[in-house]
Design a protein around this motif. Sequence first.
Motif, PDB file in Angstrom:
ATOM      1  N   MET A 181      22.351  85.429 -14.818  1.00 25.84           N
ATOM      2  CA  MET A 181      23.625  85.283 -15.657  1.00 25.84           C
ATOM      3  C   MET A 181      24.729  85.086 -14.603  1.00 25.84           C
ATOM      4  SD  MET A 181      22.815  84.829 -18.763  1.00 25.84           S
ATOM      5  CE  MET A 181      21.364  84.075 -18.443  1.00 25.84           C
ATOM      6  N   VAL A 182      24.803  84.118 -13.900  1.00 21.71           N
ATOM      7  CA  VAL A 182      25.742  83.671 -12.860  1.00 21.71           C
ATOM      8  C   VAL A 182      26.388  82.517 -13.162  1.00 21.71           C
ATOM      9  CG1 VAL A 182      26.205  82.964 -10.435  1.00 21.71           C
ATOM     10  CG2 VAL A 182      24.461  84.700 -11.123  1.00 21.71           C
ATOM     11  N   VAL A 183      27.820  82.273 -13.431  1.00 21.45           N
ATOM     12  CA  VAL A 183      28.488  81.205 -13.376  1.00 21.45           C
ATOM     13  C   VAL A 183      28.846  80.672 -11.961  1.00 21.45           C
ATOM     14  CG1 VAL A 183      30.794  80.414 -14.209  1.00 21.45           C
ATOM     15  CG2 VAL A 183      30.007  82.403 -15.377  1.00 21.45           C
ATOM     16  N   SER A 184      28.415  79.189 -12.026  1.00 23.38           N
ATOM     17  CA  SER A 184      28.741  78.538 -10.736  1.00 23.38           C
ATOM     18  C   SER A 184      29.918  77.501 -10.837  1.00 23.38           C
ATOM     19  CB  SER A 184      27.529  77.890 -10.307  1.00 23.38           C
ATOM     20  OG  SER A 184      26.270  78.886 -10.190  1.00 23.38           O
ATOM     21  N   ALA A 185      30.638  77.276  -9.624  1.00 19.99           N
ATOM     22  CA  ALA A 185      31.654  76.166  -9.812  1.00 19.99           C
ATOM     23  C   ALA A 185      31.583  75.563  -8.499  1.00 19.99           C
ATOM     24  CB  ALA A 185      32.879  76.747  -9.990  1.00 19.99           C
ATOM     25  N   VAL A 186      31.786  74.160  -8.621  1.00 20.85           N
ATOM     26  CA  VAL A 186      31.981  73.325  -7.093  1.00 20.85           C
ATOM     27  C   VAL A 186      33.460  72.753  -7.134  1.00 20.85           C
ATOM     28  CG1 VAL A 186      31.256  71.111  -5.929  1.00 20.85           C
ATOM     29  CG2 VAL A 186      29.403  72.923  -6.737  1.00 20.85           C
ATOM     30  N   LEU A 187      34.025  73.066  -5.871  1.00 22.09           N
ATOM     31  CA  LEU A 187      35.424  72.407  -5.880  1.00 22.09           C
ATOM     32  C   LEU A 187      35.319  71.330  -4.386  1.00 22.09           C
ATOM     33  CD1 LEU A 187      35.799  75.626  -6.740  1.00 22.09           C
ATOM     34  CD2 LEU A 187      38.080  75.112  -6.105  1.00 22.09           C
ATOM     35  N   GLU A 188      35.614  70.298  -4.727  1.00 26.00           N
ATOM     36  CA  GLU A 188      35.868  69.070  -3.792  1.00 26.00           C
ATOM     37  C   GLU A 188      37.211  69.185  -3.223  1.00 26.00           C
ATOM     38  OE1 GLU A 188      33.351  67.361  -2.703  1.00 26.00           O
ATOM     39  OE2 GLU A 188      31.665  67.138  -4.207  1.00 26.00           O
ATOM     40  N   ILE A 189      37.254  69.615  -1.793  1.00 24.76           N
ATOM     41  CA  ILE A 189      38.702  69.728  -1.385  1.00 24.76           C
ATOM     42  C   ILE A 189      38.629  68.993  -0.158  1.00 24.76           C
ATOM     43  CG2 ILE A 189      40.138  71.304  -0.263  1.00 24.76           C
ATOM     44  CD1 ILE A 189      39.061  73.577  -1.649  1.00 24.76           C
TER      45      ILE A 189
ATOM     46  N   LEU B  35      39.827  74.751   8.366  1.00 22.99           N
ATOM     47  CA  LEU B  35      38.929  75.551   7.478  1.00 22.99           C
ATOM     48  C   LEU B  35      39.190  77.017   7.491  1.00 22.99           C
ATOM     49  CD1 LEU B  35      36.302  75.357   5.813  1.00 22.99           C
ATOM     50  CD2 LEU B  35      34.827  75.425   7.825  1.00 22.99           C
ATOM     51  N   GLU B  36      39.270  77.581   8.539  1.00 22.70           N
ATOM     52  CA  GLU B  36      39.529  79.086   8.650  1.00 22.70           C
ATOM     53  C   GLU B  36      40.752  79.407   7.553  1.00 22.70           C
ATOM     54  OE1 GLU B  36      40.998  82.642  11.699  1.00 22.70           O
ATOM     55  OE2 GLU B  36      40.304  80.875  12.405  1.00 22.70           O
ATOM     56  N   VAL B  37      41.826  78.589   7.474  1.00 23.65           N
ATOM     57  CA  VAL B  37      42.813  78.746   6.693  1.00 23.65           C
ATOM     58  C   VAL B  37      42.557  78.690   5.044  1.00 23.65           C
ATOM     59  CG1 VAL B  37      45.318  77.788   5.855  1.00 23.65           C
ATOM     60  CG2 VAL B  37      44.894  78.124   8.265  1.00 23.65           C
ATOM     61  N   LEU B  38      41.739  77.688   5.081  1.00 21.29           N
ATOM     62  CA  LEU B  38      41.373  77.282   3.437  1.00 21.29           C
ATOM     63  C   LEU B  38      40.475  78.701   3.102  1.00 21.29           C
ATOM     64  CD1 LEU B  38      40.602  75.827   1.092  1.00 21.29           C
ATOM     65  CD2 LEU B  38      38.737  74.947   2.269  1.00 21.29           C
ATOM     66  N   VAL B  39      39.458  79.237   4.050  1.00 22.61           N
ATOM     67  CA  VAL B  39      38.776  80.373   3.776  1.00 22.61           C
ATOM     68  C   VAL B  39      39.417  81.566   3.410  1.00 22.61           C
ATOM     69  CG1 VAL B  39      36.591  81.818   4.531  1.00 22.61           C
ATOM     70  CG2 VAL B  39      36.571  79.495   4.855  1.00 22.61           C
ATOM     71  N   ARG B  40      40.287  81.878   4.277  1.00 21.07           N
ATOM     72  CA  ARG B  40      41.102  83.155   4.368  1.00 21.07           C
ATOM     73  C   ARG B  40      41.975  83.041   2.945  1.00 21.07           C
ATOM     74  NH1 ARG B  40      43.003  82.867   9.069  1.00 21.07           N
ATOM     75  NH2 ARG B  40      45.018  81.883   8.502  1.00 21.07           N
ATOM     76  N   HIS B  41      42.808  81.783   2.587  1.00 24.29           N
ATOM     77  CA  HIS B  41      43.332  81.658   1.639  1.00 24.29           C
ATOM     78  C   HIS B  41      42.645  81.978   0.404  1.00 24.29           C
ATOM     79  CE1 HIS B  41      46.555  80.008  -1.120  1.00 24.29           C
ATOM     80  NE2 HIS B  41      45.407  79.387  -1.935  1.00 24.29           N
TER      81      HIS B  41
ATOM     82  N   PHE C 132      31.031  77.412   1.753  1.00 25.77           N
ATOM     83  CA  PHE C 132      31.667  76.234   2.279  1.00 25.77           C
ATOM     84  C   PHE C 132      30.672  75.221   2.821  1.00 25.77           C
ATOM     85  CE2 PHE C 132      34.766  79.643   1.393  1.00 25.77           C
ATOM     86  CZ  PHE C 132      35.837  79.324   1.197  1.00 25.77           C
ATOM     87  N   PHE C 133      30.729  74.231   2.181  1.00 21.09           N
ATOM     88  CA  PHE C 133      29.837  73.153   2.906  1.00 21.09           C
ATOM     89  C   PHE C 133      30.727  71.888   3.571  1.00 21.09           C
ATOM     90  CE2 PHE C 133      27.263  74.481  -0.654  1.00 21.09           C
ATOM     91  CZ  PHE C 133      26.076  74.867  -0.329  1.00 21.09           C
ATOM     92  N   VAL C 134      30.677  71.995   4.950  1.00 22.42           N
ATOM     93  CA  VAL C 134      31.596  71.178   5.529  1.00 22.42           C
ATOM     94  C   VAL C 134      30.691  69.677   5.569  1.00 22.42           C
ATOM     95  CG1 VAL C 134      32.672  70.635   7.766  1.00 22.42           C
ATOM     96  CG2 VAL C 134      32.544  73.091   6.887  1.00 22.42           C
ATOM     97  N   ARG C 135      31.175  68.715   5.088  1.00 18.63           N
ATOM     98  CA  ARG C 135      30.597  67.534   5.026  1.00 18.63           C
ATOM     99  C   ARG C 135      30.979  66.483   5.868  1.00 18.63           C
ATOM    100  NH1 ARG C 135      31.065  65.846  -1.017  1.00 18.63           N
ATOM    101  NH2 ARG C 135      29.376  64.287  -0.426  1.00 18.63           N
ATOM    102  N   ALA C 136      32.262  66.225   6.072  1.00 14.86           N
ATOM    103  CA  ALA C 136      32.718  65.287   7.120  1.00 14.86           C
ATOM    104  C   ALA C 136      34.207  65.794   7.452  1.00 14.86           C
ATOM    105  CB  ALA C 136      32.892  63.774   6.355  1.00 14.86           C
TER     106      ALA C 136
ATOM    107  N   VAL D 264      35.457  69.231   2.678  1.00 16.54           N
ATOM    108  CA  VAL D 264      34.774  70.558   2.333  1.00 16.54           C
ATOM    109  C   VAL D 264      34.520  70.458   0.782  1.00 16.54           C
ATOM    110  CG1 VAL D 264      34.832  73.216   2.621  1.00 16.54           C
ATOM    111  CG2 VAL D 264      35.866  71.628   4.382  1.00 16.54           C
ATOM    112  N   THR D 265      33.248  70.937   0.434  1.00 19.57           N
ATOM    113  CA  THR D 265      32.790  71.418  -0.777  1.00 19.57           C
ATOM    114  C   THR D 265      32.566  72.811  -0.912  1.00 19.57           C
ATOM    115  OG1 THR D 265      31.803  69.309  -1.174  1.00 19.57           O
ATOM    116  CG2 THR D 265      31.002  70.915  -2.467  1.00 19.57           C
TER     117      THR D 265
END
Length: 468
Positions: free
Chosen positions: A26-34, A40-46, A119-123, A127-128
């Motif tokens: 019973m897990v809600v999942s979401a994907v955000l394309e950024i 990346l560190e600033v994004l994760v920390r935020h 966090f998936f770093v694609r290019a 980041v996804t």
Amino acid sequence: MTSLQAEPMSAIDRAWLEMDDAHNPMVVSAVLEICEVDDLEVLVRHMVGKLLEYRRFRQRVDETQEPPVWCEDGEPLLSYHVRIFHLAEDSPEHDLTHAIARELAHPLDRLLPLWRMTFFVRAPGSVTVLFRAHHALADGIALVGVLMACTDNGRAQHAARRHHQGLLERMIVRVGKTAAQLGRLGQLLFDRLQRREFVSAQLRAGREAVAAVGRVLALPEDNPERLRRSLSGHRSVAWTDRLAFAPIRARARKLDVKINDLFLTALAGAFGTVLRELDGHLDPDQNLRLSIPVNLRTENDGELGNRFGLVLLDLPIGVSDWRERLRIVAARMQALKHSAEAKAMLVGLAAAGHMPLSWERSLVHLLAGKAAAVVSNLPGPKLTLRVAGMRLKSMVFWPPQAGGIGVGISLFSYAGRVTVGVSADIRQLPEPQRLVQAFEDEMALILHPRRAQRRPASADRDAADGGD
């Protein structure tokens, strides 16, 4: 770990915690394309900082107590809650959907706060983010609001707080109040019957609710056989953000129907197409029963937890002509507003939260098991948002499915686009991308019926006008 503070867990939150299944967490999942990610560190920390502003994301469940309680967990174990993958290096398949499906296969650790972000770093600059949180923390509507609050000035964009109640939602709120009264019925019966007339009225309401729940439980198991297969526990995901919202809204106005009627008509056609391809035949009168979550929150309710109801809708997936499908869907959606069975679903789910745990789980599974798919439709912000100054390109989420339901579908409007996401157990739908493609083709046919007769519907997916 030593808990710092304990908080009782509500009956309904506990129900969703206990409904976990090895094949259907019973897990809600979401994907955000950024995009435009320069640090990346600033994004994760935020994002982590925004999540930890909510106490639920700092709490774990203490199941050694009865009933279970939420406990403050001290400093979060970020090595568990946050993971970073560079797909070109870490993914042998170099494929985002496969990488996400692998992550979805991992259960959340119930000894820790029930959430995780990958966090998936694609290019360069892309980041996804895969966000996962247990339904016990909150329902999908509230969790989408949490993600909106992670954006810059996000509190003003909180979709759940700006929810406008329509006729169906107002009806459900009234039913929810009746259900709450029903849940207190047992206590009233032991109150020496001092208020006999009031108790008598509650008993009558209880009998009516029980009868309506009985009618729901008596609904036939007539969903397509493929979607009644036992689950494998392995899921696949697919999504698209190529649909423009303005043409869909204009077409709905021209046809004098609701936007949701168009979505459901296209979805019915897509299911029909895919099931015919997989199984070779589909009866013209075949239906597929959906479970549709409905928000029960008030306009300014920004709390987490579970405050939603469910209604059932039969999709006419065997009907090939889209106009006839639309007529049927619109009529059924209208009838749903006055359906005793729809009310019974809400009463049953609300009452379940006041039952002993084993009864609670059985009732929710029985009620939810009457559907073959969960479909959630949420309006998002109309303007493009940023996360720590980085542009949020798109967002898709997948609702969990209780019991043996293997298919979850979401529709989310954001910045003038509609994102359609499908999560499916591979034993029921081995290629959810095919359902997404079929949905796009059906929507193009509805928007441009004359043009679709002259060339493939896929050529019109990004059209910007309102159709014929």
